[in-house]
Motif scaffolding. Sequence first.
Motif, PDB file in Angstrom:
ATOM      1  N   VAL A 102       1.414 -20.451  -5.001  1.00  0.00           N
ATOM      2  CA  VAL A 102       0.682 -19.199  -4.752  1.00  0.00           C
ATOM      3  C   VAL A 102       0.658 -18.861  -3.268  1.00  0.00           C
ATOM      4  O   VAL A 102       0.927 -17.722  -2.867  1.00  0.00           O
ATOM      5  N   THR A 103       0.347 -19.835  -2.424  1.00  0.00           N
ATOM      6  CA  THR A 103       0.286 -19.550  -0.985  1.00  0.00           C
ATOM      7  C   THR A 103       1.673 -19.215  -0.431  1.00  0.00           C
ATOM      8  O   THR A 103       1.802 -18.355   0.454  1.00  0.00           O
ATOM      9  N   SER A 157       2.548 -15.658  -1.707  1.00  0.00           N
ATOM     10  CA  SER A 157       1.694 -14.715  -0.988  1.00  0.00           C
ATOM     11  C   SER A 157       2.216 -14.498   0.430  1.00  0.00           C
ATOM     12  O   SER A 157       2.256 -13.368   0.933  1.00  0.00           O
ATOM     13  N   SER A 188       3.545 -13.688 -11.229  1.00  0.00           N
ATOM     14  CA  SER A 188       2.163 -13.205 -11.211  1.00  0.00           C
ATOM     15  C   SER A 188       1.646 -13.036  -9.785  1.00  0.00           C
ATOM     16  O   SER A 188       0.904 -12.097  -9.488  1.00  0.00           O
ATOM     17  N   THR A 189       2.049 -13.944  -8.912  1.00  0.00           N
ATOM     18  CA  THR A 189       1.597 -13.839  -7.518  1.00  0.00           C
ATOM     19  C   THR A 189       2.209 -12.621  -6.841  1.00  0.00           C
ATOM     20  O   THR A 189       1.521 -11.888  -6.114  1.00  0.00           O
ATOM     21  N   SER A 246       0.261  -9.743  -7.998  1.00  0.00           N
ATOM     22  CA  SER A 246      -1.072  -9.690  -7.387  1.00  0.00           C
ATOM     23  C   SER A 246      -1.021  -9.209  -5.944  1.00  0.00           C
ATOM     24  O   SER A 246      -2.030  -8.777  -5.393  1.00  0.00           O
ATOM     25  N   PHE A 296      -4.896  -9.695  -1.317  1.00  0.00           N
ATOM     26  CA  PHE A 296      -4.279  -9.324  -2.575  1.00  0.00           C
ATOM     27  C   PHE A 296      -4.562  -7.862  -2.916  1.00  0.00           C
ATOM     28  O   PHE A 296      -5.471  -7.255  -2.363  1.00  0.00           O
TER      29      PHE A 296
END
Length: 462
Positions: free
Chosen positions: A28-29, A32, A69-70, A73, A145
């Motif tokens: 995720v990080t 992102s 998904s990330t 987002s 996000f």
Amino acid sequence: MTLIKNISGFRGTIGGNNLENLTPYDIVTSISAFSRLIKENNPNLSSLTVMTGRDGRKSGKMIQSIVNSTFNSMGINVIDTGLSTTPTICWGVLNNYSVGGLMITASHNPEEYNGLKFFNSDGEFLSKEDVSKLIRYSESKKHIFSSNNSLGSISEYNRLIDDHVNAILDLDILPLEEIKKLKLSVSVDAINSGGAIAIPKLLERLSIKYNIINSEIEGVFNHTPEPLAENLIDLSKSIQVNKSDFGIAVDPDVDRLVFFDEKGEILGEEYTQVFCSDFVLSKNKGDTVSTLSSSNALKDLTISYGQNYHSTPVGEMNVVKKMKEVDSIVGGEGGGGIIYPELHYGRDALVGIALFLSLLVDKKCKVSELKSKYSRYYMKKIKLTLKDSKLIDRTFNLISENYSELSPNKEDGVRIDFDDAWVHMRKSNTEPIIRIFAEAKSQDIANKYALKIEKEIKSIIS
């Protein structure tokens, strides 16, 4: 293992503590951070789309779900290509409206590893400057996000490999009808990953019969995936049993390629680039580029055509940068990676197969006779596991000082050119190890120098 972040992407083992391995948190990080970088690099675009794909590892589908998904987002749309290959994603990004690409793979590492390969809007590895930003952003504790109204979307596209193969077959340099007339039969080790999908599509279009081993894609690799002789014993047997004209092996994301002859003998991954470059140079004159760890056979071949050879630090990004600087017509890395820029600037085993088949049309000989047509070198490769990576710079400095009279090259670790051999030692981009490469005109001499340097390094770090 420690999570590795560098110009080759982010890579680690699955599970365990976050920040130390490749965990959902780290995914995720990382995505992102990549999303932030994409937005910075495309400030004038109101809609942003990326392509994602994965190799055949068990963890791949789970990771791709998190990745997609990330991106969503962060307000970025995703084209999910599912099981794919790294060169397919790179070609796909270059040839559609995507502003970036993400391949989920740990390349030649064992199945307990996985990783993230990041590509820019040209389908190429990120620049050093962007990699530095990406690493810094991924270590931030704050990520912004998107709101509900600005979330991205996911669409699926399952024909990208077909599109990639079509683009290869459209290349003007390939003698397609002559390849078909060869009526060849090959054995292929697809290492339970994307090659099991992509290679048959290419071979069928070229009227080549094939037998594939390790074609099941079930999350398990049937052998250590690095395409080296000791891992490809079953392929050698398959060639002999099926009386194939030659053999093909790739790694899980299909950017590395090695050939076997009709006797089941490996030709060596160092010679993949030599074979493919020979065909390209025979049709078009221009410079070649490879890495400091690559065989001198390519240098000799290039000079024989009256052209210039250039070497770079290891890493596809470094090779591509130099290729563009010198307008090179073919390049790659000695580990079985071929880059043909008429298709795209990335290592591509599929175009490598097509170029090799084209070479066979011209040479009109058995594959076992090919290697004798080129400079003969022998290589010894050694891996040293690191207990403390902080010792590396000190170790390399001391080695360099010990051989200062030979003016060592220190662009990427240390390369020392002796009268009868060269040795290159460097920290791996993909594993916590030191790699030692030695090449000479005989195996005994290559072994001697590699073992000598290994002994010196061990005495320093012990």
